[in-house]
Design a protein around this motif. Structure first.
Motif, PDB file in Angstrom:
ATOM      1  N   THR A   1      -2.532   5.589 -15.958  1.00  0.00           N
ATOM      2  CA  THR A   1      -2.923   4.290 -15.330  1.00  0.00           C
ATOM      3  C   THR A   1      -1.783   4.321 -14.081  1.00  0.00           C
ATOM      4  O   THR A   1      -2.158   3.357 -13.168  1.00  0.00           O
ATOM      5  CB  THR A   1      -3.150   3.094 -16.143  1.00  0.00           C
ATOM      6  OG1 THR A   1      -1.829   2.622 -16.779  1.00  0.00           O
ATOM      7  CG2 THR A   1      -4.078   3.256 -17.260  1.00  0.00           C
TER       8      THR A   1
ATOM      9  N   GLU B   1      -9.401  12.325  -7.517  1.00  0.00           N
ATOM     10  CA  GLU B   1     -10.828  11.792  -7.177  1.00  0.00           C
ATOM     11  C   GLU B   1     -11.144  11.468  -6.011  1.00  0.00           C
ATOM     12  O   GLU B   1     -10.557  11.469  -5.009  1.00  0.00           O
ATOM     13  CB  GLU B   1     -10.819  10.354  -7.900  1.00  0.00           C
ATOM     14  CG  GLU B   1     -10.436  10.744  -9.656  1.00  0.00           C
ATOM     15  CD  GLU B   1     -10.219   9.312 -10.223  1.00  0.00           C
ATOM     16  OE1 GLU B   1     -10.508   8.135  -9.724  1.00  0.00           O
ATOM     17  OE2 GLU B   1     -10.069   9.156 -11.409  1.00  0.00           O
ATOM     18  N   SER B   2     -12.582  11.548  -5.643  1.00  0.00           N
ATOM     19  CA  SER B   2     -13.176  11.675  -4.332  1.00  0.00           C
ATOM     20  C   SER B   2     -12.616  12.710  -3.757  1.00  0.00           C
ATOM     21  O   SER B   2     -12.279  12.132  -2.159  1.00  0.00           O
ATOM     22  CB  SER B   2     -13.045  10.049  -3.903  1.00  0.00           C
ATOM     23  OG  SER B   2     -13.816   9.063  -4.600  1.00  0.00           O
TER      24      SER B   2
ATOM     25  N   TYR C   1      -8.012  10.181  -4.042  1.00  0.00           N
ATOM     26  CA  TYR C   1      -7.350   9.488  -4.662  1.00  0.00           C
ATOM     27  C   TYR C   1      -6.594  10.249  -5.940  1.00  0.00           C
ATOM     28  O   TYR C   1      -7.299  11.033  -6.442  1.00  0.00           O
ATOM     29  CB  TYR C   1      -8.198   8.247  -5.267  1.00  0.00           C
ATOM     30  CG  TYR C   1      -8.436   7.576  -3.985  1.00  0.00           C
ATOM     31  CD1 TYR C   1      -7.767   6.236  -3.490  1.00  0.00           C
ATOM     32  CD2 TYR C   1      -9.611   7.852  -3.211  1.00  0.00           C
ATOM     33  CE1 TYR C   1      -7.965   5.700  -2.338  1.00  0.00           C
ATOM     34  CE2 TYR C   1      -9.821   7.098  -1.925  1.00  0.00           C
ATOM     35  CZ  TYR C   1      -8.999   6.052  -1.729  1.00  0.00           C
ATOM     36  OH  TYR C   1      -9.211   5.186  -0.499  1.00  0.00           O
ATOM     37  N   THR C   2      -5.489   9.889  -6.294  1.00  0.00           N
ATOM     38  CA  THR C   2      -4.938  10.394  -7.338  1.00  0.00           C
ATOM     39  C   THR C   2      -5.553  10.653  -8.599  1.00  0.00           C
ATOM     40  O   THR C   2      -5.816  11.640  -9.315  1.00  0.00           O
ATOM     41  CB  THR C   2      -3.413   9.762  -7.449  1.00  0.00           C
ATOM     42  OG1 THR C   2      -3.734   8.354  -7.898  1.00  0.00           O
ATOM     43  CG2 THR C   2      -2.453  10.039  -6.564  1.00  0.00           C
ATOM     44  N   GLY C   3      -6.004   9.444  -9.399  1.00  0.00           N
ATOM     45  CA  GLY C   3      -6.839   9.552 -10.492  1.00  0.00           C
ATOM     46  C   GLY C   3      -5.653   9.887 -11.738  1.00  0.00           C
ATOM     47  O   GLY C   3      -4.649   9.945 -11.612  1.00  0.00           O
ATOM     48  N   GLU C   4      -6.485  10.058 -12.803  1.00  0.00           N
ATOM     49  CA  GLU C   4      -5.774   9.971 -14.250  1.00  0.00           C
ATOM     50  C   GLU C   4      -4.875  11.327 -14.266  1.00  0.00           C
ATOM     51  O   GLU C   4      -3.828  11.062 -15.006  1.00  0.00           O
ATOM     52  CB  GLU C   4      -6.393   9.562 -15.403  1.00  0.00           C
ATOM     53  CG  GLU C   4      -7.090   8.088 -15.225  1.00  0.00           C
ATOM     54  CD  GLU C   4      -7.969   7.908 -16.529  1.00  0.00           C
ATOM     55  OE1 GLU C   4      -8.286   8.738 -17.269  1.00  0.00           O
ATOM     56  OE2 GLU C   4      -8.191   6.539 -16.880  1.00  0.00           O
TER      57      GLU C   4
ATOM     58  N   GLU D   1       0.903  -0.958   0.090  1.00  0.00           N
ATOM     59  CA  GLU D   1       0.070   0.037   0.002  1.00  0.00           C
ATOM     60  C   GLU D   1       0.932   1.321  -0.083  1.00  0.00           C
ATOM     61  O   GLU D   1       2.042   1.254   0.646  1.00  0.00           O
ATOM     62  CB  GLU D   1      -0.776   0.132   1.325  1.00  0.00           C
ATOM     63  CG  GLU D   1      -2.011  -0.937   1.136  1.00  0.00           C
ATOM     64  CD  GLU D   1      -2.750  -1.361   2.289  1.00  0.00           C
ATOM     65  OE1 GLU D   1      -3.813  -1.496   2.591  1.00  0.00           O
ATOM     66  OE2 GLU D   1      -2.012  -1.042   3.658  1.00  0.00           O
TER      67      GLU D   1
ATOM     68  N   LYS E   1      -0.247   5.791 -11.862  1.00  0.00           N
ATOM     69  CA  LYS E   1      -0.432   6.257 -10.485  1.00  0.00           C
ATOM     70  C   LYS E   1      -1.900   6.811 -10.176  1.00  0.00           C
ATOM     71  O   LYS E   1      -1.975   7.609  -9.525  1.00  0.00           O
ATOM     72  CB  LYS E   1       0.597   7.302 -10.114  1.00  0.00           C
ATOM     73  CG  LYS E   1       1.934   6.960 -10.178  1.00  0.00           C
ATOM     74  CD  LYS E   1       2.657   7.059  -8.770  1.00  0.00           C
ATOM     75  CE  LYS E   1       4.082   6.561  -8.799  1.00  0.00           C
ATOM     76  NZ  LYS E   1       4.635   5.771  -7.699  1.00  0.00           N
ATOM     77  N   LYS E   2      -2.716   5.867 -10.811  1.00  0.00           N
ATOM     78  CA  LYS E   2      -4.077   6.358 -10.783  1.00  0.00           C
ATOM     79  C   LYS E   2      -5.138   6.151  -9.505  1.00  0.00           C
ATOM     80  O   LYS E   2      -6.149   6.939  -9.324  1.00  0.00           O
ATOM     81  CB  LYS E   2      -4.742   6.257 -11.859  1.00  0.00           C
ATOM     82  CG  LYS E   2      -5.404   4.703 -12.097  1.00  0.00           C
ATOM     83  CD  LYS E   2      -6.569   4.792 -13.309  1.00  0.00           C
ATOM     84  CE  LYS E   2      -7.445   3.640 -13.089  1.00  0.00           C
ATOM     85  NZ  LYS E   2      -8.408   3.383 -14.377  1.00  0.00           N
ATOM     86  N   SER E   3      -4.686   5.297  -8.849  1.00  0.00           N
ATOM     87  CA  SER E   3      -5.659   4.680  -7.697  1.00  0.00           C
ATOM     88  C   SER E   3      -4.869   4.641  -6.086  1.00  0.00           C
ATOM     89  O   SER E   3      -5.270   3.945  -5.396  1.00  0.00           O
ATOM     90  CB  SER E   3      -6.123   3.257  -8.031  1.00  0.00           C
ATOM     91  OG  SER E   3      -6.704   3.162  -9.176  1.00  0.00           O
TER      92      SER E   3
ATOM     93  N   SER F   1      -1.662  11.118 -12.236  1.00  0.00           N
ATOM     94  CA  SER F   1      -0.900  10.034 -12.703  1.00  0.00           C
ATOM     95  C   SER F   1       0.051  10.750 -14.166  1.00  0.00           C
ATOM     96  O   SER F   1       1.078  10.396 -14.074  1.00  0.00           O
ATOM     97  CB  SER F   1      -1.513   8.912 -13.179  1.00  0.00           C
ATOM     98  OG  SER F   1      -1.004   7.858 -13.637  1.00  0.00           O
TER      99      SER F   1
END
Lengths: 341, 126
Positions: free
Chosen positions: A225, A322-323, A184-187, A162, A227-229, A190
């Motif tokens: 993609t 994101e979020s 969250y980082t998102g696209e 993690e 570092k997107k999540s 990233s």
């Protein structure tokens, strides 16, 4: 005996994200007040917390750069990773290199023109000098399960795999009790992470590898993609807007002196500062296009806004995260003290 | 010819023998070498590790031995070979890439152990 103060975001739930390891941040002034060394301070925190921990020491009077070349006040000057109450003697601790001011470095790294204009006379730190590493690993420290990467802007537990992204501006907000965003980082982030500037002893690269207008990723549609999540703690976007504007006002241009990240492009457009598409490399443009920053979008004239308006409307102007959930950093940060001698 | 490096299967066998030598009732589990199909192991350290395994196995409080091999440098750089194979099994084309892998350091494996003797030389020495 003295009381060492530090800030802790503990392992576990923090607002709407999961923090994978303890995050301990120390002001160098608080260490000086205890009359102990940086290393002893870090070891004391490691011993106190026991579990996997990333530790950073800040000089709040110094300056640093974001990965896309925006100069901001405050700097991390030392980083460590700790586990089981200790710090690995070979790979657990690294200082950041102080960058000496010279005409040559301003020529080689034109984004540092901001230094004279906005932060004259202040010390500058970014990443470590490779000579301080026992062996040429990247800008990372590791002890046991804990890893503190890219000059203390990513922390992870290698066992659980993690990770959390901690851009420097967000960490400065934590140090000053300011507003942050968790999410969250998102696209967009990233892709943006790859839009670096050339720096000797930089946050991510020790040599001047990838210049403004280019991408370190160079992986086309896959960049969004990478570092997107990842959970992240970033500064409130009004803060990012404020410092990006400060750089633009100092004459910095996206893709020329500073990176062509989505955030820099978005603020530049809102400010009416033209972005020269020809300065963006085809590889970087491919990555930008994959998240909607097409050539047409970048070239399209938009309504020019005042500085105040950009800062006020930063959430709608700057893409990414994101979020997102806006909070005071004090809501997830504990102020701790421990006895040291 | 002086044998400066030990064959991988021989290394594994030596460790097993080092436990059985004085304590045939005890066993050893070896972890961290599973991905190696063929390798030559530094013989100078092989002897010292045999000695360490024997020493640990002989301790009264020790019921079984674990031998864990991890990278000493916790970021290892690897070459990645992407190969395209034709219908006859020949390599038609290849791309070489690189990837760095982060690993846990020894502290992750010694949690709770109070008797740790570090016999490793400094990095750069053998």
């Amino acid at each position: 005996m003295a009381d060492l103060k530090y800030r802790l975001i503990p392992y576990g739930k923090a607002n709407n994200i999961h923090v994978p390891i303890n995050i301990a941040l120390i002001d160098s002034k608080d260490i000086a007040a205890c009359k102990i060394s940086d290393t002893d301070a870090m070891k004391a925190v490691a011993k106190e917390l026991g579990e996997p921990t990333g530790i950073s020491i800040f000089d709040m009077d110094a300056v640093t750069t974001t990965s896309d070349g925006i100069m901001i006040p405050g700097a991390i000057i030392k980083m460590a990773a700790a586990d089981n109450g200790s710090i690995n003697p070979d790979f657990g601790i690294l200082p950041m290199a102080e960058i000496d001011y010279s005409e040559e470095i301003i020529k080689e790294e034109p984004h540092l023109k901001q230094w004279d204009i906005n932060y004259k006379g202040r010390k500058l730190f970014r990443g470590p000098n490779p000579k301080d590493k026992i062996i040429p690993v990247h800008n990372v420290v590791i002890t046991g399960r804990a890893s503190n990467n890219n000059s203390a802007t990513e922390m992870m537990n290698i066992a659980t795999m993690e990770e959390i992204l901690l851009p420097i501006l967000g960490q400065m907000q934590i140090m000053t009790g300011g507003d942050i965003v968790t999410g969250y980082t998102g696209e967009v982030i990233s892709v943006g992470i790859g839009m670096t500037v050339k720096e000797l002893y930089g946050r991510v690269f020790p040599t001047r590898q990838f210049g403004a207008g280019d991408t370190a990723h160079g992986s086309g549609i896959y960049a969004k993609t990478l570092k997107k999540s990842i959970p992240c703690i970033v500064a409130d976007k009004s803060i990012l807007a404020k410092y990006t504007l400060k750089a633009l006002k100092a004459g910095m241009r996206a893709g020329v002196e500073i990176g062509c990240s989505p955030a820099v492009i978005a603020v530049s457009k809102a400010y009416g500062a033209d972005v020269d598409i020809d300065k963006i490399t085809p590889k970087a443009l491919e990555e930008l296009q994959s998240i909607g920053f097409t050539k047409e979008y970048i070239n399209k004239k938009t309504e020019k806004l005042s500085e105040e308006e950009i800062i006020k409307r930063a959430d709608e102007i700057i893409p990414g995260v994101e979020s997102p959930s806006k909070i005071k950093s004090t809501e997830i940060t504990q102020i701790k003290t421990l006895k040291v001698k | 010819m002086r044998v400066m490096h030990t064959k991988l299967p021989e290394f594994i066998d030596k460790m097993k023998q080092a436990v059985k030598k004085n304590t045939p009732q005890k066993n050893i589990a070896i972890n961290g070498l599973e991905n190696l199909k063929s390798a030559k192991m530094q013989s100078l350290r092989t002897g010292r590790i045999e000695s360490a395994v024997e020493e640990i196995a002989k301790k009264d409080n020790v019921d079984r031995v674990e031998l864990i091999v991890i990278p000493r440098v916790p970021e290892t750089m690897h070459t990645v070979i992407v190969k395209g194979i034709d219908k006859d099994g020949n390599c038609d084309s290849a791309i070489l890439e690189v990837i760095n892998i982060l690993h846990q350091t020894e502290e992750a494996y010694t949690s709770g152990c109070k008797n740790i003797e570090d016999r490793r030389p400094q990095i750069g020495r053998h």
